[in-house]
Design a protein around this motif. Structure first.
Motif, PDB file in Angstrom:
ATOM      1  N   GLN A 178       0.831  -1.200   0.000  1.00 59.46           N
ATOM      2  CA  GLN A 178       0.000   0.000   0.000  1.00 59.46           C
ATOM      3  C   GLN A 178       0.873   1.261   0.000  1.00 59.46           C
ATOM      4  O   GLN A 178       0.588   2.217  -0.721  1.00 59.46           O
ATOM      5  CB  GLN A 178      -0.947   0.000   1.213  1.00 59.46           C
ATOM      6  CG  GLN A 178      -1.951   1.127   1.206  1.00 59.46           C
ATOM      7  CD  GLN A 178      -2.910   1.038   0.022  1.00 59.46           C
ATOM      8  OE1 GLN A 178      -3.318  -0.040  -0.396  1.00 59.46           O
ATOM      9  NE2 GLN A 178      -3.265   2.180  -0.518  1.00 59.46           N
ATOM     10  N   ALA A 179       1.941   1.269   0.786  1.00 62.47           N
ATOM     11  CA  ALA A 179       2.861   2.413   0.821  1.00 62.47           C
ATOM     12  C   ALA A 179       3.530   2.596  -0.542  1.00 62.47           C
ATOM     13  O   ALA A 179       3.675   3.718  -1.038  1.00 62.47           O
ATOM     14  CB  ALA A 179       3.907   2.209   1.915  1.00 62.47           C
ATOM     15  N   PHE A 180       3.936   1.491  -1.157  1.00 59.46           N
ATOM     16  CA  PHE A 180       4.548   1.546  -2.483  1.00 59.46           C
ATOM     17  C   PHE A 180       3.563   2.117  -3.507  1.00 59.46           C
ATOM     18  O   PHE A 180       3.914   2.965  -4.325  1.00 59.46           O
ATOM     19  CB  PHE A 180       5.025   0.143  -2.901  1.00 59.46           C
ATOM     20  CG  PHE A 180       5.602   0.106  -4.287  1.00 59.46           C
ATOM     21  CD1 PHE A 180       6.864   0.625  -4.538  1.00 59.46           C
ATOM     22  CD2 PHE A 180       4.885  -0.457  -5.336  1.00 59.46           C
ATOM     23  CE1 PHE A 180       7.393   0.589  -5.816  1.00 59.46           C
ATOM     24  CE2 PHE A 180       5.408  -0.492  -6.608  1.00 59.46           C
ATOM     25  CZ  PHE A 180       6.667   0.028  -6.859  1.00 59.46           C
ATOM     26  N   LEU A 181       2.308   1.642  -3.459  1.00 59.79           N
ATOM     27  CA  LEU A 181       1.271   2.122  -4.370  1.00 59.79           C
ATOM     28  C   LEU A 181       1.028   3.616  -4.184  1.00 59.79           C
ATOM     29  O   LEU A 181       0.913   4.371  -5.154  1.00 59.79           O
ATOM     30  CB  LEU A 181      -0.025   1.333  -4.144  1.00 59.79           C
ATOM     31  CG  LEU A 181      -1.200   1.680  -5.048  1.00 59.79           C
ATOM     32  CD1 LEU A 181      -0.854   1.426  -6.513  1.00 59.79           C
ATOM     33  CD2 LEU A 181      -2.429   0.863  -4.658  1.00 59.79           C
ATOM     34  N   ASN A 182       0.964   4.073  -2.938  1.00 58.35           N
ATOM     35  CA  ASN A 182       0.773   5.502  -2.657  1.00 58.35           C
ATOM     36  C   ASN A 182       1.943   6.332  -3.180  1.00 58.35           C
ATOM     37  O   ASN A 182       1.749   7.412  -3.741  1.00 58.35           O
ATOM     38  CB  ASN A 182       0.568   5.734  -1.164  1.00 58.35           C
ATOM     39  CG  ASN A 182      -0.777   5.223  -0.683  1.00 58.35           C
ATOM     40  OD1 ASN A 182      -1.700   5.044  -1.475  1.00 58.35           O
ATOM     41  ND2 ASN A 182      -0.880   4.971   0.615  1.00 58.35           N
TER      42      ASN A 182
END
Length: 164
Positions: free
Chosen positions: A4-8
């Motif tokens: 999720q952090a990577f996607l953000n």
């Protein structure tokens, strides 16, 4: 959570890149506008065409045009002294400027002359009025007398262009 952090982070990066692309596109529009007002080269034909169009729109008859290219000179204008004693160093964005003089001979009415000067003032290309001479016309009418309300006009207009 890591995914999720990577996607953000990827979404933020894409948004920033899109904003950068948009800012570069708007800069090209600004460059186009500047190039219209201050061409990147002499563009003598474009200058003559603009002046011819202005004379036609003013109901003036263009009798002759002569052109003098002054050439390119480096412009290194220093800003007002700030008292700090620092020297002004020209940046790589500054380009030398060239000057062109157009000498025009026109014939027409006083209203046409006023309209022509007004159009010179608001033209997209920067045009500076250098000299203006107005005289009653030397053209004779059918009775051999000079035409009333018609004037011969000599105009010298200066324009500039960006050097390389």
């Amino acid at each position: 959570l890591a995914e999720q952090a990577f996607l953000n982070n990827e979404r933020d990066t894409i948004t920033k890149v899109q904003q950068l692309i948009a800012s570069y596109q708007s800069q090209s529009q600004i460059q186009d506008a500047v190039s219209s007002a201050l061409p990147a080269e002499e563009d003598l034909a474009g200058g003559v065409a603009q002046l011819y169009g202005l004379s036609q729109n003013s109901a003036l008859s263009l009798q002759s045009v002569s052109v003098s290219v002054i050439g390119v000179q480096n412009q290194s204008a220093a800003p007002p002294s700030s008292g700090a004693g620092g020297a002004f160093a020209p940046t790589s964005l500054q380009r030398p400027m060239g000057t062109i003089d157009f000498q025009l001979k026109l014939t027409g009415s006083y209203e046409g002359i006023k309209n022509f000067l007004s159009l010179l003032e608001t033209n997209i290309r920067i045009l500076d009025l250098k000299s203006l001479t107005i005289q009653p016309t030397s053209v004779s009418g059918s009775q051999g007398k000079p035409l009333a309300g018609v004037y011969d006009v000599s105009v010298t207009v200066t324009t500039h262009f960006q050097g390389k």
